[in-house]
Design a protein around this motif. Structure first.
Motif, PDB file in Angstrom:
ATOM      1  N   GLU A 186       1.500  -8.411  -5.084  1.00 28.91           N
ATOM      2  CA  GLU A 186       1.467  -9.867  -4.724  1.00 28.91           C
ATOM      3  C   GLU A 186       0.187 -10.167  -3.878  1.00 28.91           C
TER       4      GLU A 186
ATOM      5  N   ASP B 137       7.488 -13.532 -10.736  1.00 24.82           N
ATOM      6  CA  ASP B 137       7.514 -13.621  -9.334  1.00 24.82           C
ATOM      7  C   ASP B 137       8.429 -14.771  -8.947  1.00 24.82           C
TER       8      ASP B 137
ATOM      9  N   GLU C 253       6.264  -4.171 -10.151  1.00 20.48           N
ATOM     10  CA  GLU C 253       7.220  -4.568  -9.050  1.00 20.48           C
ATOM     11  C   GLU C 253       8.556  -3.899  -9.591  1.00 20.48           C
TER      12      GLU C 253
ATOM     13  N   ASP D 277       3.446  -7.988 -11.040  1.00 22.51           N
ATOM     14  CA  ASP D 277       4.778  -8.308 -10.724  1.00 22.51           C
ATOM     15  C   ASP D 277       5.197  -9.398 -11.881  1.00 22.51           C
TER      16      ASP D 277
ATOM     17  N   ARG E 131       4.691  -7.585  -1.488  1.00 28.50           N
ATOM     18  CA  ARG E 131       4.311  -6.486  -1.664  1.00 28.50           C
ATOM     19  C   ARG E 131       2.879  -6.499  -1.643  1.00 28.50           C
TER      20      ARG E 131
HETATM   21 MG    MG Z   1       7.315 -11.158  -6.548  1.00 25.79          MG
END
Ligand code: MG
Ligand code: AHM
Length: 336
Positions: free
Chosen positions: A283, A122, A93, A119, A279
């Motif tokens: 995610e 997060d 990400e 990610d 996303r």
């Molecule tokens: Mg995230």
């Protein structure tokens, strides 16, 4: 009572033995992810002491301010994973383009057959307040034949995932993963540095009494969604109402709570952001794989998340995820 000690690695290996043709590459890969996340966990715990909190001054590909720990987690994961010898591409990400793994890192395995998406950290807007944050990952098999991975390798439907999971850095650090045979949870014992099994084959309750959504966006939602949330808050006792609202604003934390206790998490599209904020690759896909393996459901309001064919690496999607009956009910309202 003496509890059975099952380490994450032992669990992964035991799962692998169920597949006679397995080469052990996926097990090694999952162990490498766990190791990288242990390192991140250490830094998350020490961040306040060593000035890793706060902003770097840069923006990431989504135009968001990059927090120092975001950058640290991204770099740690890339460095740990690119040398694993099992990967041909990495997508994060925090990186605009995917990262093809250099042939020199493929070593004896020019056919390195996996791709990982992650990610790295997060929920990073919560870092400075010491609120739970997490790493989310998703693993695919390559579709190209050899050499460094390609964009096509990275843009596969969620149904093609071979493993997914997350690590949550909370009051303790936990890792939850699936390889398509149920969902299993482990807690990091910092004294021995091992993830130990705490919950095998996690199942999400079919119906819950909890909803999680950023209600500050209420006026931007569709009428259908507003009606749904109004209904959840209504006082019709016979209808299992009202629901409780729980929203940390850290996806891994909201998702993990709902996975264990039941609940629906929603990040919808709205009049400002048609596809919401989250996303697909980093995610929605991994959490959708996990929730389905736990008996739950994940959609964008119309379509199963895992069926969406990604068109670009950072594509966003509305997300309705959690207890099956709740998600089905939300879909009905959203479609109406
Ligand atoms: Mg995230
Ligand atoms: P991030 O990946 O930049 O950290 O953003 C994702 C986070 C999720 O953890 C969380 O569910 C969501 O953003 C919260 O967004 P909002 O503050 O709009 O409610």
């Amino acid at each position: 009572m003496l509890r059975k000690f099952v380490t994450l690695y032992r669990h992964i290996i035991d799962e692998e033995r169920l597949y006679p043709d397995a080469t052990g590459q996926l097990s090694d890969l999952l162990a490498d992810i766990a190791l990288a996340c242990k390192v991140i966990s250490l830094e998350v715990n020490r961040a306040g002491l060593i000035d890793l909190m706060g902003l770097t001054g840069d923006e990431n590909v989504h135009g968001e301010q990059v927090k120092k720990l975001d950058e640290y987690a991204h770099t740690t994961l890339v460095r740990a994973m690119e040398v694993s010898g099992h990967l041909c591409a990495i997508a994060s990400e925090e990186s605009e383009d995917f990262i093809p793994v250099k042939e020199k890192f493929m070593g004896v395995r020019p056919m390195s057959k996996y791709i990982i998406h992650f990610d790295p950290l997060d929920g990073s807007s919560n870092i400075d307040a010491n609120i739970s944050i997490g790493t989310i990952f998703s693993v695919f098999k390559r579709v190209s034949s050899s050499g460094p991975g390609t964009l096509e390798d990275c843009l596969q439907q969620g149904t093609k995932q071979v493993a997914a999971g997350y690590v949550m850095y909370g009051s303790s650090t936990i890792m939850v993963y699936t390889t398509g045979r149920g969902v299993h949870g482990f807690t990091l014992d910092p004294t021995v540095g091992e993830f130990l099994l705490f919950h095998e084959n996690i199942k999400i309750p079919k119906r819950s009494k909890t909803y999680s959504i950023n209600e500050g966006n209420y006026t931007k939602w569709s009428e259908g969604l507003r009606n749904y949330v109004d209904d959840l808050k209504s006082d019709s006792k016979g209808k299992n109402r009202p629901y409780s609202a729980r929203y940390v604003g850290s996806l891994v934390a909201d998702f993990h709570r709902n996975l264990l206790y039941g609940g629906i998490f929603m990040y919808p599209g709205d009049s400002k952001n048609k596809n919401g904020k989250l996303r697909l690759l980093y995610e929605a896909n991994p959490l959708a794989f996990i929730v389905e393996q736990a008996g739950g459901r994940a959609t964008n309001g119309k379509e199963r998340i895992l069926d969406i064919v990604p068109l670009n690496l950072h594509q966003k999607t509305p997300l309705f995820i959690g207890s099956e009956e709740d998600v089905l009910e939300a879909e009905k309202y959203v479609k109406s």
